[in-house]
Design an enzyme around this catalytic site. Structure first.
Site, PDB file in Angstrom:
ATOM      1  N   GLY A   1       0.813  -1.206   0.000  1.00 42.53           N
ATOM      2  CA  GLY A   1       0.000   0.000   0.000  1.00 42.53           C
ATOM      3  C   GLY A   1       0.846   1.255   0.000  1.00 42.53           C
ATOM      4  O   GLY A   1       0.472   2.275  -0.585  1.00 42.53           O
TER       5      GLY A   1
ATOM      6  N   GLN B   1       0.521   7.600   5.098  1.00 38.96           N
ATOM      7  CA  GLN B   1       0.543   7.366   3.657  1.00 38.96           C
ATOM      8  C   GLN B   1      -0.228   8.444   2.904  1.00 38.96           C
ATOM      9  O   GLN B   1       0.227   8.918   1.858  1.00 38.96           O
ATOM     10  CB  GLN B   1      -0.025   5.977   3.348  1.00 38.96           C
ATOM     11  CG  GLN B   1       0.873   4.844   3.817  1.00 38.96           C
ATOM     12  CD  GLN B   1       0.320   3.473   3.465  1.00 38.96           C
ATOM     13  OE1 GLN B   1      -0.685   3.342   2.783  1.00 38.96           O
ATOM     14  NE2 GLN B   1       0.983   2.433   3.934  1.00 38.96           N
TER      15      GLN B   1
ATOM     16  N   ASP C   1       0.936  -1.012  13.407  1.00 41.29           N
ATOM     17  CA  ASP C   1       1.524  -2.260  12.916  1.00 41.29           C
ATOM     18  C   ASP C   1       1.869  -3.229  14.048  1.00 41.29           C
ATOM     19  O   ASP C   1       2.031  -4.432  13.815  1.00 41.29           O
ATOM     20  CB  ASP C   1       2.781  -1.984  12.094  1.00 41.29           C
ATOM     21  CG  ASP C   1       2.456  -1.382  10.730  1.00 41.29           C
ATOM     22  OD1 ASP C   1       1.328  -1.562  10.247  1.00 41.29           O
ATOM     23  OD2 ASP C   1       3.342  -0.721  10.162  1.00 41.29           O
TER      24      ASP C   1
END
Length: 440
Positions: free
Chosen positions: A101, A175, A328
């Site tokens: 991603g 992101q 994460d």
């Protein structure tokens, strides 16, 4: 602990007594992606050392090569001859982002400022992840982005120059922030991103390392980060610190195993990535940092972990703004939660449902298979103190689920079989070898 052949269709692991020794970790995946992309649009030659060995970062290099960037690789050293901001060429085929991603979302920001059309594709997992969150700002900036109902493939027709915008992030996401800032390098004027929750700051740090001025302003509502469209990037050597997200699995296991004494060197400890360490230190885990310094504008340290998990009568609750900076690491924290007397609760983490797998569902299902008591919520879960039993684990093709439940296997009675174990190559191809080297 036994290993199968080179192609690991499964991995079998058993209870361990401790983790001892020194581990060599791969370069940070998030940082490696960004270093390669900025080097590709810089003027001159950049040498990147300790580049991540992951399949995800290999996908980034493949996409950049297809855009005409000259790349040489010698193991963990990557040398990139930059094409300059406007030197990329129209690819002759689709750009395959694999499972990454980060590759798709960040590269979309760069492609938005080009004068050609390119299509970004990915594997089955990546094709169901949400991309509308980058399509919206890039469209506002003047690029054309065609998608499959807000998902990949993404076909991007760039605009030159893009329109500068001020964009408030709808969700906490490094992101999305990075995508807009990279697109901002191709805009007329200044582009700003406002984030109400701090996220990973690797893009801002690295832009400055490559000579781009980044302005940050604290607002009542959060932080405003600004870049100018006339900024140029100058090639420079870059040393990638070791990946703290990879370190987290070993740290969690060492903390839970009483007589452990484990050292991890040159680990990235940016304030926007060290929430995992902060959470463990807050509950009394025996973790020491030494040799703290900055390398290539990134804070690093040596981490020493000794076993023994102090107990408290209060449930460890992780929620709110903390989530973005340890998203994460939540799967392995769930495993650690089974060893806390009062358990662990995670909320405000709905983003986990749109990662490489539905990580909330995957964590809950696999913990239940191992005899743990778990409550599942739409935005998280509660894990109760449980004695784990070995079981068969379904990774759902998700590297972080595979590694988290490798840790669970070390804490469980009996043998655990991890199906589709080779998916660890997405971020850490030598994970099981590294684990085997310190398991006692």
């Amino acid at each position: 602990m036994s290993r199968s052949a080179v192609k690991m269709l499964y991995m079998r692991l058993s209870r361990a007594s401790s983790l001892k020794g020194v581990i060599e970790l791969p370069g940070d995946k998030s940082i490696s992606h960004r270093a390669a992309m900025l080097a590709a649009i810089a003027d001159g030659k950049t040498r990147i050392s300790n580049f991540a060995t992951s399949a995800d970062c290999k996908a980034t290099l493949g996409c950049l090569a297809a855009l005409g960037v000259k790349i040489e690789r010698d193991d963990a050293t990557v040398t990139i001859t930059g094409s300059g901001k406007y030197g990329l060429i129209k690819p002759s085929h689709e750009l395959d982002c694999g499972n990454s991603g980060t590759t798709m979302r960040l590269l979309a920001g760069i492609l938005a400022g080009q004068d050609f059309t390119a299509t970004l594709v990915g594997d089955a997992s990546l094709q169901i992840r949400p991309m509308r969150r980058i399509i919206e700002p890039l469209t506002k900036m003047g690029a054309s982005v065609a998608s499959n109902d807000g998902r990949a493939p993404l076909t991007i027709t760039g605009s030159k120059p893009l329109r500068a915008i001020e964009y408030k992030l709808p969700v906490a996401s490094a992101q999305i922030k990075s995508c807009v800032l990279l697109a901002g390098l191709y805009a007329g004027g200044e582009t700003a991103v406002i984030e109400t929750t701090p996220t990973r700051d690797h893009t801002e740090r690295m832009l400055e390392w490559f000579g781009v001025k980044v302005r940050s302003e604290n607002l009542k509502s959060g932080c405003k980060i600004t870049v100018a469209g006339d900024a140029g990037l100058s090639a420079c050597d870059f040393a990638v610190p070791c990946d703290i997200s990879a370190a987290a699995f070993f740290i969690a296991a060492a903390v839970c195993l009483e007589s452990s004494d484990l050292t991890l060197k040159n680990v990235g400890v940016s304030p926007t990535r060290r929430a995992f360490l902060d959470v463990l230190c807050e509950i009394g885990a025996n973790i020491e940092l030494s040799d703290e310094r900055e390398i290539s504008n990134e804070p690093t340290a040596t981490i020493r972990v000794r076993g023994g998990l102090p107990q408290t009568s209060e449930t460890l609750i992780i929620h709110g703004k903390t989530i973005a900076n340890l998203i994460d690491e939540i799967p392995v924290l769930a495993v650690l939660g089974t060893k806390l007397d009062a358990g662990l609760e995670v909320r405000d983490a709905a983003e986990l449902r749109v990662k490489e797998s539905d990580r909330i569902a995957a964590v809950c299902e696999n913990l239940r298979r191992m005899n743990a008591k778990v409550d599942e919520f739409e935005d998280g879960f509660r894990v109760y103190r449980s004695d784990l039993n070995g079981s068969q684990i379904d990774t759902y093709g998700d590297h972080r689920i595979a590694m988290a439940f490798a840790v669970a296997a070390l804490l469980a009675a009996g043998e655990t079989e991890i199906v589709d174990a080779e998916c660890v190559a997405i971020s850490f191809p030598r994970f099981f070898e590294a684990l085997d080297s310190v398991v006692m």
